[in-house]
Design a protein around this motif. Sequence first.
Motif, PDB file in Angstrom:
ATOM      1  N   ILE A  58      -6.147   6.051  -1.454  1.00 42.06           N
ATOM      2  CA  ILE A  58      -5.127   5.126  -0.957  1.00 42.06           C
ATOM      3  C   ILE A  58      -5.595   3.716  -1.293  1.00 42.06           C
ATOM      4  CG2 ILE A  58      -3.941   4.236   1.086  1.00 42.06           C
ATOM      5  CD1 ILE A  58      -4.391   7.042   2.362  1.00 42.06           C
ATOM      6  N   VAL A  59      -4.799   3.012  -2.113  1.00 43.60           N
ATOM      7  CA  VAL A  59      -5.209   1.672  -2.545  1.00 43.60           C
ATOM      8  C   VAL A  59      -4.383   0.557  -1.908  1.00 43.60           C
ATOM      9  CG1 VAL A  59      -6.241   2.437  -4.709  1.00 43.60           C
ATOM     10  CG2 VAL A  59      -3.828   1.828  -4.671  1.00 43.60           C
ATOM     11  N   ASP A  60      -3.242   0.907  -1.306  1.00 44.44           N
ATOM     12  CA  ASP A  60      -2.446  -0.114  -0.628  1.00 44.44           C
ATOM     13  C   ASP A  60      -1.598   0.546   0.454  1.00 44.44           C
ATOM     14  OD1 ASP A  60      -1.539  -2.631  -0.026  1.00 44.44           O
ATOM     15  OD2 ASP A  60      -0.339  -2.887  -1.835  1.00 44.44           O
ATOM     16  N   TYR A  61      -1.186  -0.258   1.421  1.00 49.29           N
ATOM     17  CA  TYR A  61      -0.509   0.239   2.612  1.00 49.29           C
ATOM     18  C   TYR A  61       0.536  -0.777   3.029  1.00 49.29           C
ATOM     19  CZ  TYR A  61      -0.354   0.812   7.762  1.00 49.29           C
ATOM     20  OH  TYR A  61       0.041   0.941   9.062  1.00 49.29           O
ATOM     21  N   LEU A  62       1.748  -0.290   3.329  1.00 48.87           N
ATOM     22  CA  LEU A  62       2.806  -1.180   3.784  1.00 48.87           C
ATOM     23  C   LEU A  62       3.574  -0.514   4.921  1.00 48.87           C
ATOM     24  CD1 LEU A  62       4.701  -3.689   3.408  1.00 48.87           C
ATOM     25  CD2 LEU A  62       6.022  -2.244   1.837  1.00 48.87           C
TER      26      LEU A  62
END
Length: 113
Positions: A58-62
């Motif tokens: 997981i490289v980004d989260y929104l």
Amino acid sequence: MRKILVSFLTATALVSVSSLPTVLTHYTNAQQKPIPPYAKWGRVAMERTHKKYPNAQIVDYLHIGRTTGANSSVEKFKLWLKEGQREFGVFIDIQFENKTEKIQKVTFKESTR
């Protein structure tokens, strides 16, 4: 001259050390932010995504938002994953019961952007 310099350095060190807790307390309080209400669901989204895509990172989260109904609500997230050379997005919807917060359904939808 040497005694004056040693006294000055000692006094400076004492003042600096004695004011350190105040400075640190102010600094850490300024850095702390309230935990958002969706944080619990964000952890669930990441855990479930990791189970579904065990080889992906997981490289980004929104957090997209919440839709609230009479009996249940849905928290919506988008996570960006990297699996080898492939990068892709995953939309995660977590539907849960309002009163008990029991998870009713988790859905995943992949996207290229």
